[in-house]
Design a protein around this motif. Structure first.
Motif, PDB file in Angstrom:
ATOM      1  N   GLU A   7       0.854  -1.187   0.000  1.00 19.23           N
ATOM      2  CA  GLU A   7       0.000   0.000   0.000  1.00 19.23           C
ATOM      3  C   GLU A   7       0.891   1.238   0.000  1.00 19.23           C
ATOM      4  O   GLU A   7       1.910   1.271   0.695  1.00 19.23           O
ATOM      5  N   LEU A  30      -5.055   0.356  -1.116  1.00 17.74           N
ATOM      6  CA  LEU A  30      -5.382   0.258   0.305  1.00 17.74           C
ATOM      7  C   LEU A  30      -5.659  -1.191   0.673  1.00 17.74           C
ATOM      8  O   LEU A  30      -6.449  -1.873   0.019  1.00 17.74           O
ATOM      9  N   GLN A  31      -5.022  -1.670   1.726  1.00 15.75           N
ATOM     10  CA  GLN A  31      -5.164  -3.064   2.158  1.00 15.75           C
ATOM     11  C   GLN A  31      -6.377  -3.179   3.080  1.00 15.75           C
ATOM     12  O   GLN A  31      -6.270  -3.085   4.302  1.00 15.75           O
ATOM     13  N   ASN A  34      -6.967  -5.429  -1.976  1.00 15.89           N
ATOM     14  CA  ASN A  34      -6.412  -4.117  -2.333  1.00 15.89           C
ATOM     15  C   ASN A  34      -7.484  -3.275  -3.014  1.00 15.89           C
ATOM     16  O   ASN A  34      -8.026  -3.679  -4.046  1.00 15.89           O
TER      17      ASN A  34
END
Length: 808
Positions: A560, A592-593, A608
């Motif tokens: 990320e 973004l995880q 993700n």
């Protein structure tokens, strides 16, 4: 039948006051101590060199131990409410997850050992970050607590994507014998008593050495009652004990050389969790063939002992050597953690038993869930930095980290093999698990990380300074996974291997313009990063067909990245009686995880999300108009949302949004608005004594624990919504077909007061925390997609206490 509605929690009794306090906060937490009618200089090491906080060219908050104490903060979760931009998702002592400026990917659950942190946490110069089990250290014998807002990847590396938090301890001092001790006693309304005893001493050892010894014991009061089968109640089940110590020795055998070895140990043991149950399949008022049970405020239902045992050991060695215009620094640290989390999973196991055809007492077979983590981390940093007063200040270094982590779960359930043989014709042994263990896991992780970094600041003119930095990193991670039991998809002997790796750069550029000694403007662009990881397989025997289609076969998740752009100003007015700092920021987040719950599978999967962003403004004000009065203001507004969606296609061609990962949804765990306000008064008495009083009001806005909590209908168990959880009719026929709860965590306000008498050597004080006895909902906690249990983590009720402190 009529739908039943749970109360959404008490609204703040002092809401109007709290909102007014958005312009009146404890920025004493951020700006330093008083000296007569002016504010003292605050020194920090945010750029790995000593600097005045007002000269650091990005947003930093620093709190001294005295300021932490005056604000009523007993732990890092309390402290976060006093610092603009810092929030913590609290799952109970020792289970905290930090977020800065709203950058969060969801509450990390205990069975996600591969998830990395978004905020780096350091004890002095040693990294101690873990995504969930970040040590809940005692706030004693601290020089200060620093919060570095915005990406700090250039100097602090992976995990500092949103910012960095640092506990800065007091160091050994040559030639001085000194010490301090304090004690507290507190009584919790609706709970039991707590208190602490703490001491620190500095011992000179000749002319070239000194040692600092610290020890403490803190009893954490319980305030949650647990209803037991049969109707009895165990009182105050979430009490606990935190104890530990630190020994550091400073050697300065020759001029310019300092050697400081250190040992830190802390043990945290709790007997339960601050969880309030809203719904439990085994204890609810809607059953007709099982005893109906109503769970009240600050109550839960359990059949098994719960709690956490966390042993944290850190050994580190810092060596500084100055030769001419250069200082060399080496930091070697080794961390050892052993964490055991025990939860009552009877309702989870019982919900599966019911689905397998069981009923009655078969669903109530006691089933404790053990989570065990063994963690060993070796870190080494070596850097060179310029010394002296020069227009060019520079720093270069290298970093290495090796992490070994072993994580496992087991669910010993006596008599379950005989039950599953009867119901489905199989047992634990046939599914590669120990006897009577419907779920078993054993995972090992090996992570290696290498980095080279550098940063330089050039003072182009008396007013203009330019800072540039760059970090190159490379990491690899290997995992071996073993699953077993009738609830899992058993793995073959030797387990299933997995691996991931990546490399990249993390740059930073800052331009500062200093109008005069009291006013500075800064512009920054910086990139932070969070390392990727490996998903675990879902528990297919527990999953619906749709859950398998959406969450099955998800492999690795990528790194990320966050590009941060911000402008800020730091100002002092009225002969330095007033300090005002403000920053506006925009964070562009890639991949973004996001943490998601895999429906009814009792599994977690990371996806993700291609695009997200966080933008906002933070402002801090502290003023001391006279030697008697001081007040402060600190507030943050954050607009953090997903800018893209994650969509899965079902076998019939239907497309569904995965786990609430829809464009426009808020990033979880962090409120949009957060503020804190304080007012302090000091008046001299006779015999060099001062009477002091301080009042603090904190306001935390509403938030969500997970992305999925934002889906329409998520707050329903049963009912027509496609996002509602399945209502399992155990103990039925039930008297309702739908149960509702508020999936959004409501905003809340807390008030603290403290007053007493102090001299330069001792202090005696009375305090009351949580003045209006607010019951805040800090995090949702649910099992099997809400079908087995729904609850929330709550805060400590109104607390009265006495405190004494002495220096010698």
């Amino acid at each position: 039948m009529d739908a039943k509605e749970f109360p959404t929690g008490r609204r703040p009794h002092f809401a109007a006051v709290a909102l007014t306090a958005a312009t009146l906060t404890v920025s004493s937490v951020s700006f330093g101590q008083q000296n007569g009618d002016t504010l003292e200089e605050v020194l920090v090491t945010a750029q790995k060199r000593v600097a005045n906080l007002q000269d650091v060219p990005f947003s930093v908050a620093s709190s001294s131990e005295e300021q932490i104490r005056n604000s009523g903060s007993g732990n890092v979760v309390d402290l976060a409410r006093n610092i603009a931009g810092l929030t913590i998702a609290d799952l109970g002592p020792g289970q905290s997850q930090m977020a800065i400026r709203g950058i969060s990917a969801g509450q990390v659950i205990r069975d996600q050992p591969g998830v990395k942190e978004q905020v780096g946490v350091y004890l002095d110069e040693s990294p101690i970050s873990v995504a969930l089990f970040t040590p809940d250290l005692e706030l004693f014998d601290l020089d200060r607590f620093e919060v570095l807002r915005g990406p700090q990847g250039t100097l602090f590396g992976a995990g500092s994507e949103a910012g960095t938090v640092r506990y800065i301890t007091r160091q050994p001092r040559l030639g001085q014998f000194e010490g301090a001790a304090d004690a507290s006693f507190e009584d919790v309304q609706h709970g039991d008593e707590g208190g602490s005893v703490r001491a620190a001493v500095n011992l000179p050892m000749g002319e070239v050495a000194a040692a600092r010894l610290v020890g403490y014991y803190h009893h954490l009061p319980g305030f949650i009652d647990a209803i037991q089968p049969g109707g009895s109640i165990r009182k105050d089940v979430n009490d606990g004990d935190r104890s530990g110590g630190r020994i550091a020795v400073l050697f300065q055998p020759v001029e310019g050389l300092s050697i400081t070895p250190r040992l830190v140990f802390q043990s945290l043991v709790t007997d339960g969790y601050p969880r309030v149950d809203l719904y439990n399949i085994l204890a609810n008022p809607y059953t007709t063939t099982q005893p109906p049970i109503t769970i009240g405020d600050r109550e839960q239902f359990t059949q098994q002992q719960e709690g956490i045992h966390d042993d944290f050991t850190l050994t580190d060695l810092k060596v500084d050597y100055s030769f001419g215009p250069v200082t060399a620094t080496s930091i070697t640290s080794y961390t050892h953690r052993r964490v055991q989390v025990l939860r009552d999973a009877t309702q989870l196991t019982g919900s599966v038993t019911y689905d397998l055809g069981g009923d009655g007492d078969q669903v109530r077979i006691s089933s404790p869930l053990f989570d065990r983590t063994h963690l060993n981390v070796l870190s080494q940093e070596l850097r060179l930095a310029s010394a002296g007063d020069s227009p060019l200040i520079w720093l270069v270094g290298g970093f290495f980290q090796h992490v070994n982590r072993r994580y496992g779960q087991d669910l010993p359930t006596p008599g379950y093999d005989a039950l599953t043989q009867t119901l489905i014709g199989t047992d634990s042994a046939a599914n590669n698990a120990p006897p009577n263990t419907p779920f078993y896991s054993d995972l090992t992780y090996r992570l290696k990380q290498y980095a080279a970094f550098g940063e330089a600041t050039y003072k182009a003119t008396e007013s203009v300074s330019v800072t540039g930095g760059l970090r190159y990193y490379k990491f690899s991670e290997e995992r071996v996974l073993n699953f077993g039991g009738v609830f899992a998809s058993p793995t073959p002997p030797g387990g299933i291997p997995g691996d991931t790796s990546s490399n990249g750069i993390s740059p930073r550029a800052i331009v500062s313009y200093k109008v005069d000694e009291d006013m500075q403007f800064n512009v920054q662009a910086a990139r932070g990063f969070r390392l990727g990881g490996i998903n675990d397989p879902i528990n297919i025997p527990l999953c619906s067909a749709q859950d398998i289609a959406v969450f099955g076969n998800q492999k690795n998740w990528k790194d990320e990245h966050n590009w941060n752009y911000e402008v800020g100003a730091k100002m002092r007015f009225l002969d330095q009686r007033v300090t005002f700092n403000v920053a506006a920021f925009y964070d562009d987040i890639k991949d973004l995880q996001a943490t998601t719950t895999a429906g009814t599978c009792s599994s977690r999967i990371v996806f993700n999300v291609p695009k997200a962003r966080s933008e906002g403004i933070e402002a801090e004000l502290f003023a001391r108009p006279t030697s008697n009065w001081d007040f402060g203001v600190s507030a943050t507004y954050v607009n953090a949302k997903l800018k893209s969606s994650v969509v899965s296609t079902l076998p019939d061609g239907t497309q569904v949004v995965v786990g609430g990962l829809a464009a426009g949804n808020r990033l979880p765990t962090a409120p949009e608005f957060q503020a804190v306000g304080s007012l302090g008064y000091t008046v001299p008495m006779n015999s060099e004594r001062d009477f002091f009083a301080m009042a603090t009001i904190q306001y935390i806005g509403s938030s969500f624990s997970q992305f999925e909590n934002e889906e329409d209908g998520f707050g329903s168990i049963g009912g027509p919504s496609p996002n509602a959880a399945r209502l399992i009719p155990y103990g039925g026929p039930l008297t309702t077909s739908q149960i509702n709860f508020n999936a959004e965590l409501p905003g809340y306000s807390l008030g603290n007061v403290r007053f007493g008498i102090r001299t330069t050597r001792w202090e005696a004080a009375f305090y009351c925390n949580n003045l209006w006895d607010e019951t805040a909902r800090l995090a949702l906690d649910y099992e099997r997609g809400r079908s087995a249990r729904v609850g929330y983590i709550t805060n400590q009720p109104r607390t009265f206490g006495l405190y004494g402190h002495v220096k010698f």
